[in-house]
Every structure is written in structure tokens, then in C-alpha cells.
Design an enzyme around this catalytic site. Structure first.
Site: not given
Ligand code: GLY
Ligand code: MN
Ligand code: MN
Length: 442
Positions: A37, A230, A247, A258, A337, A341, A348, A372, A376, A394, A396
Site C-alpha cells: 500500500d 542502462h 549519466d 540529461d 544508440h 533526443h 525523452h 550524446e 563502449y 559517453r 552528453e
């Protein structure tokens, strides 16, 4: 701050897009259960918020359009002393009517009854047809007599593509909080600390500066962990001589930032790390330079792919004929990737990338997008020189398209090898707008 006038203008713009004798319905978010709950922190639905600035749950915006005349009606939770004791004060109908420039405010409990009246003679119902929300299903059942149903979300998303000056200011504020958080961990990270310690520090910096939330789940990935795109476990120790990919972006008054930076645990890049890092950085800088009205996002991706492929050939990560490598998309193994965006109320931002004619929407003044690029290289990838294995990078930034070009809104966040090494050892000149600002008093 977004003014009530601006919210009203947005509703008027939306109303103009609806056909005569129609009704549009947009729901607020519902609480989402985390376990048993207890709930996740409430976050208002971005489309509903975009049109109202209203933060309470269990509320609904209704646009009733007859011949070129639109009435806007906000349904809000009734005042309830007993419930407000537990969950906090509500605006209620009276206060909401005073504060929000809508034509009418009613209690949410009365929605169904009022809709019976609004539905009479209507030819089109606009609501979120892609939603799994039970309330949408119910209203579609109730409106079964209305011939045409259309997805209202498409129209709102189109409007969200170009940001207003007030929206840009909120994005800038989110970025400035994020800047301070990134700089703070750049100064304090060291071997032996855990990824989650840096995460905790980032969250502290966000919240203590007035950002209610993260714009998304932060990634703090040391060494090979950065090769999981991710990676959100954030539970491993920081290892000497490895890089950490961070990130993390704050959300300020519902607007996202971002930002990704990749920094060495011990403050100093190795030679191999520096080569790979500068390849990603040079690519990013070239792509940012290209940003101006009328340029297509796909063109940015194309050039990023070309630059990264050329660079990887030079470093011996890719081998073979350049043209064939591009044609066979061999870069995808290391750059899987897109270049970036839209960003706004959502990290996003769901603004469209193609128009109704299926053509790509070119960049234009007021749009905000991330840039970005990354590389890798898995620790077990035997096809790559050993020195590059286990590195994920990366970089960005968040870019505003301006009339003649662009403004990198996150340009104050250190990024070159020298700046990152200097800030790690506290050598960076504070006057470079890099000084950490004091947390906001709440
Ligand atoms: N942080 C999410 C992204 O970079 O797209
Ligand atoms: Mn991004
Ligand atoms: Mn990101």
C-alpha cells in the site's frame, strides 16, 4: 515560472486544432503502487501539466468545443478535511477557479455526470487513445455515441516540440543544478568508494538545490559496467585507473536535464583512455557545431557515425575498408544508440521526429535536444587492442537550437581532459563559472 497566461495560450492553441462540435479530455497521472500500500512519489502527467500547471492527482481537463467557441473545464478533488489531514491540502474548486484561468472548475466526482451533458451533439472525442488507463477505457465506453475518436496526445506533443522562453529558463535551472552535482562528484570520487556513494551525493546535491527529483534513474558505472547502457545497479566499488560514466540529470519544476560525463577514478586519464575519450569528445564537439535551424537530426547521426568509424579505424578498434565498415554498420557494436533526443518536460520528450507526410522534422529555433555520442568496448572483446577493453565513454550535453545556430546549455560542465583532471585535483579556476553554488534554502 510558467505564467497562467502561457498555460491558457497553450489550451487555446490546442482548442484551435480540434474540430467544431468536439470534446477533448486529458487526465492527470494516478498514483503508482510501489509495494503493497505504498506508492512511488507522485509525478504529474507531462501533457496534463503542460496544459494546466496543476499538480494534484485525480484531476481532469476537459475542452468543450462548439462552433469555434471553446470552454475549458478543470475537474479537481473536492476539499476533504479528513483526507487532507493525511495527504496535505488540496486546492478545491473555489481556489482552483481563482488560480487557474479556466472557464469552470468542478469536483472530479461530478465528471461522469457533466460529461453526459457535454457529449450531447458532439461529433468527435479527443483523448489519449494510446493510454492503458482504465479511466480512458471508461470514458470511451461512455462516449460510444460519439462517432469519431482521435488521439489528442499527437496535438499536444507537436506543441511541446518548440520550447518557450519560460520553459528554457526552467531547463537551464535544472542543468545548473545538475552541473553542481557533476562537479561535486568530480571533486570527491576516489578508489574504494562505491558507485552508490556517488549516486547518493548526486541525489543530495539535486535535492538540496531545490530539484524535487531526478529526471530519470541515474547511471554511475565504473569500468566495464559502463558497457551496459542502462546500468542502474550502481553497486560496485570504484577501481583505480578505471573510468566512471555518470549519466545523471535533475528535474526542476517538472523540466528535465540529461547530462553524461566520463571521468577517471583517480583523476588522471591513462593514454589509451585519453585517446578514446578525445575521439568521443571531438565527435561531440563537431556535431554540436552543426546544430542550427533546418538541419536534420539524422544528418547529425550520419556524421557522428562517420567520425567515430574513422577514429576507431585509426585506433585499430575497427579494421578494414572505411566504406564497407559504414555500409555494414560495423560501428554499431561500439556505438549502438542514436545521437540524441528531444528533451523538455520528459527527459525523452515525446515530441514528434517526423511530420504527417512522413518527412523528418528539421531542427528549428526553440527546440532542445541532447547530443550524446559514446563508445563502449567490452572487457572480453578480443578483436580490440587490449588497452581499450573494458572502457565505456559517453559525453552528453543539452543543446538549444537558436535562430542562427545553437546554445549549449550545459557548456559550463567541465568536459575536456584537462578540465576534468584539474577539477579532480582542485586546480580548476573557480571564476570559470564552475564554482558550486550554495544549496537553496527551502
Ligand atoms: N539518460 C537517458 C539518456 O541519455 O537518454
Ligand atoms: Mn539522453
Ligand atoms: Mn543521459
Amino acid at each position: 515560472m510558467i505564467s497562467q497566461k502561457e498555460y491558457k495560450n497553450r489550451r487555446d492553441t490546442l482548442a484551435k486544432k480540434l474540430s467544431n462540435n468536439s470534446i477533448g479530455i486529458i487526465y492527470s497521472s494516478t498514483y503508482k503502487i510501489r509495494s503493497n500500500d505504498t506508492e512511488y512519489p507522485y509525478r504529474q502527467d507531462s501533457n496534463f501539466y503542460y496544459l494546466t500547471g496543476f499538480k494534484e492527482d485525480n484531476s481532469v481537463l476537459v475542452l468543450v468545443k462548439t462552433k469555434n467557441l471553446t470552454k475549458t473545464i478543470l475537474f479537481v478533488q473536492k476539499k476533504d478535511e479528513q483526507l487532507e489531514l493525511w495527504t496535505g491540502k488540496r486546492q478545491g474548486e473555489k481556489q482552483a477557479k481563482k488560480r487557474f484561468s479556466v472557464d469552470k472548475v468542478f469536483a472530479s466526482n461530478d465528471l461522469k455526470k457533466r460529461l453526459i451533458e457535454y457529449f450531447v451533439g458532439k461529433k468527435t472525442l479527443y483523448c489519449d487513445l494510446s493510454s492503458k488507463d482504465k479511466r480512458v477505457k471508461k470514458v470511451l465506453d461512455q462516449a460510444s455515441g460519439i462517432k469519431t475518436q482521435k488521439n489528442i496526445i499527437h496535438y499536444i506533443r507537436e506543441m511541446r516540440l518548440v520550447k518557450s522562453p519560460a520553459e528554457i529558463n526552467l531547463i537551464k535551472k535544472a542543468i545548473s543544478i545538475t552541473r553542481d552535482a557533476h562537479h561535486s562528484v568530480m571533486r570527491s570520487k576516489k578508489k574504494g568508494k562505491k558507485e552508490y556513494e556517488l549516486l547518493a551525493q548526486i541525489e543530495y546535491e539535486f535535492k538540496s538545490r531545490g530539484a524535487y527529483s531526478d529526471a530519470y534513474i541515474s547511471i554511475v558505472a565504473c569500468g566495464n559496467n559502463a558497457n551496459t547502457l542502462h546500468y542502474i545497479k550502481n553497486n560496485k566499488p570504484l577501481i583505480d585507473k578505471e573510468l566512471i560514466l555518470i549519466d545523471a540529470g535533475s528535474e526542476y519544476k517538472h523540466y528535465a536535464s540529461d547530462i553524461t560525463r566520463t571521468i577517471p577514478v583517480n583523476g588522471k586519464f591513462t593514454k589509451a583512455q585519453k585517446k578514446l575519450y578525445n575521439l568521443v569528445l571531438d565527435t561531440q564537439l563537431e556535431i554540436i557545431k552543426m546544430i542550427k535551424p533546418h538541419v536534420n537530426r539524422s544528418e547529425l547521426q550520419k556524421i557522428a557515425v562517420e567520425l567515430l568509424t574513422k577514429g576507431m579505424l585509426k585506433l585499430g578498434i575497427l579494421k578494414g575498408d572505411y566504406k564497407k565498415l559504414i555500409k555494414k554498420q560495423k560501428y554499431k557494436k561500439y556505438y549502438p544508440h542514436g545521437i540524441g533526443h528531444w528533451m523538455g518536460l520528459d527527459v525523452h520528450d515525446p515530441a514528434p521526429y517526423i511530420n504527417y507526410d512522413n518527412n523528418e522534422i528539421a531542427l528549428d529555433k526553440g527546440m532542445v535536444l541532447t547530443i550524446e555520442p559514446g563508445l563502449y568496448i567490452d572487457k572480453d572483446d578480443k578483436s580490440v587492442p587490449k588497452k581499450y577493453r573494458g572502457i565505456g565513454i559517453r559525453i552528453e550535453d543539452d543543446i538549444l537550437v537558436t535562430k542562427k545556430g545553437h546554445d549549449n546549455l550545459s557548456k559550463d560542465i567541465v568536459k575536456t581532459v584537462k578540465e576534468i583532471e584539474d577539477i579532480s585535483f582542485n586546480l580548476l579556476c573557480k571564476s570559470k563559472a564552475l564554482a558550486v553554488t550554495a544549496p537553496q534554502a527551502k
